[in-house]
Structures are given as structure tokens and as C-alpha cells.
Motif scaffolding. Structure first.
Motif, mmCIF file in Angstrom:
data_model
loop_
_atom_site.group_PDB
_atom_site.id
_atom_site.type_symbol
_atom_site.label_atom_id
_atom_site.label_comp_id
_atom_site.label_asym_id
_atom_site.label_seq_id
_atom_site.Cartn_x
_atom_site.Cartn_y
_atom_site.Cartn_z
ATOM 1 N N UNK A 77 0.838 -1.195 0.000
ATOM 2 C CA UNK A 77 0.000 0.000 0.000
ATOM 3 C C UNK A 77 0.869 1.239 0.000
ATOM 4 N N UNK A 78 0.709 2.071 1.042
ATOM 5 C CA UNK A 78 1.419 3.352 1.046
ATOM 6 C C UNK A 78 2.936 3.186 1.154
ATOM 7 N N UNK A 249 -2.556 -3.341 2.744
ATOM 8 C CA UNK A 249 -2.616 -1.941 3.134
ATOM 9 C C UNK A 249 -2.429 -1.832 4.641
ATOM 10 N N UNK A 250 -1.597 -0.908 5.047
ATOM 11 C CA UNK A 250 -1.356 -0.651 6.462
ATOM 12 C C UNK A 250 -1.426 0.849 6.670
ATOM 13 N N UNK A 251 -2.255 1.300 7.624
ATOM 14 C CA UNK A 251 -2.460 2.737 7.798
ATOM 15 C C UNK A 251 -2.999 3.002 9.195
ATOM 16 N N UNK A 252 -2.800 4.217 9.705
ATOM 17 C CA UNK A 252 -3.377 4.567 11.011
ATOM 18 C C UNK A 252 -4.897 4.623 10.909
#
Length: 263
Positions: A77-78, A249-252
Motif C-alpha cells: 500500500x502506502x 494496506x497498512x495505515x493509522x
């Protein structure tokens, strides 16, 4: 007693799991197994169809029946767009995926063609261009070894990329750091982007280009890349073989209520 085709499928599956048939290796043609006494043509065909349904092999016209690789590539992801990777280093996005997957890569596994074209309708809408406007289309085909994994076509406004490496069709990424580094050097530092994904059946042309087995779907990606002031500097369309990627995807986790309370 199990039918003959099931016995044959189980025998071949055991060879795949033991490594006798390696990932990416083509299985014998149906004719060869018939001549070797494995069974009739219908028996061998049924065994191969069972193996395909069980996810052990893929079949496609012109490429025969091939042992499916054991694990798909991780499509990050990001993290794949981390500026430290391409601004300060030379790890372009497709290479970041390979590194995260523990897979080998060569820069020339990405090839491209670059042309100035009339903007397709979806591109014209993204940029707010009138009908008939021209853009640069940088179309890449990415492979893992000899096997295609996906295509990605980036569309740019001529005023942004003319005279840069982004209009150079030399195979491989557009120099050290790839396309995002080229934009950065031209004064267009990327700040944020949006990605939309959807699955659909492959077209005949896509199935041939990506060497897809019969019936496999693709995942289409639309990526919009912006500078901090909201200027769109790239609109990209990717077509990914559905079985060759896992998307991570990994995100806060946002808390909009807490954000409003701090205002």
C-alpha cells in the motif's frame, strides 16, 4: 474406487507438492501422457481440469498447463511510495513489492513505450481537459522473469514532462528513482495520491499480453498523484493478473470525532 482421472490428478498433485514439478514448469502435453499410458485423452483432460480447479496449475492457449507459483507477489500500500525509497534511493514501486515479497528482480523486467496521444475519456476527465487534448502515455509491461505480472500506463500533461526522462522509451525505470524522482527533479514533488481498485474479466488482448489462464480475472487500478497544492501530475491505469498479487494496506485508524474536538 476413485475414477481414473482422480487417481491421475492425485499422482500429479503429489509430484507438484514434492517439487518434482517445479513452480512455473509446464506439465506434459495431454498427448504425451496418453502415449505414456496414463489414460485416455478425456481422462488426462479431466485430471488437468481438476488440478486447475484446485489451484495447483494454470492453463492457457499457447502456453499449456503450468504449475502455479506457490505464493503471489505482495502489492504494498502506502509503503511502496515512501519517498526515501525513490527520492533518496533507487527502489521504484514495483521493486519495493519484490523486496517485500522476498523475490528477485531485474530493472529491465519493466519495459515501456511512450507516445503522445489523444487523451482517453477517463484521462481527460481526471485532468479536466477538453475533448481532443493530447497527453503523454507511458505504458509499461512488468514481468517476473519471463512471466508478465501487470501493465501500468501513466498519463502526463505535456507541459510537465516534455524534455524529461519520462518521455524516453528506454527499457527499465526512468533513471535512478524512477518516474516520481523525475517529477521531483522537475519541481513537482508528489504529496498525496488516491487509488481505486476493481475486478473484472480480462479482455482478449489483456489475456494474451499477461499470459492469463482461461477465465482468470484482472484487477484494474486507477491512481491519481498530486503535489501538495493539489496539482494532478500523473493519472495511471494498471491491469494486474488477479492471481499473481496479494494486496496489503497498512495505515493509522482515523478518529474524526477526536479531530473535531481538537479544533
Amino acid at each position: 474406487m476413485a475414477p481414473k482421472w482422480r487417481e491421475l490428478a492425485d499422482q500429479i498433485a503429489a509430484k507438484i507438492r514434492s517439487g518434482e514439478y517445479a513452480p512455473g514448469e509446464q506439465l506434459p502435453h495431454i498427448r504425451e501422457l496418453v502415449e505414456a499410458g496414463a489414460g485416455s485423452k478425456s481422462t488426462v483432460h479431466a485430471a488437468y481440469k481438476a488440478l486447475e480447479a484446485e489451484g495447483l496449475v494454470t492453463s492457457s492457449r499457447g502456453h499449456g498447463t503450468v504449475v502455479r507459483p506457490p505464493a503471489p507477489l505482495k502489492r504494498l500500500g502506502i509503503e511502496r511510495y515512501d519517498k526515501a525509497k525513490w527520492r533518496d534511493g533507487d527502489e521504484v514501486a514495483f521493486i519495493a513489492d519484490r523486496v517485500a515479497s522476498g523475490r528477485a528482480y531485474r530493472r529491465n523486467e519493466q519495459t515501456q513505450t511512450v507516445n503522445r496521444v489523444v487523451a482517453p475519456s477517463i484521462v481527460a476527465r481526471a485532468y479536466g481537459l477538453p475533448e481532443g487534448s493530447e497527453v503523454y502515455a507511458r505504458a509499461r509491461l512488468v514481468k517476473e522473469g519471463d512471466r508478465p505480472t501487470h501493465t501500468l500506463t501513466s498519463y502526463y500533461l505535456p507541459g510537465i514532462v516534455e524534455g524529461t526522462r519520462l518521455v524516453d522509451p528506454t527499457p527499465g525505470p526512468a533513471g535512478r528513482g524512477g518516474g516520481f524522482r523525475v517529477l521531483y527533479d522537475a519541481g513537482y514533488e508528489i504529496d498525496h495520491m488516491s487509488e481505486e481498485l476493481f475486478a473484472r474479466p480480462a479482455t482478449v488482448e489483456e489475456a494474451a499480453q499477461l499470459q492469463l489462464p482461461s477465465g482468470e480475472w484482472v484487477v484494474e487500478l486507477h491512481r491519481s498523484t498530486y503535489t501538495a497544492d493539489g496539482t494532478l501530475v500523473e493519472f495511471a491505469v494498471g491491469v494486474h493478473a488477479g492471481s499473481r498479487f496479494s494486496w496489503r494496506y497498512e495505515f493509522p485508524v482515523p478518529d474524526s470525532a477526536a479531530d473535531e474536538g481538537r479544533q
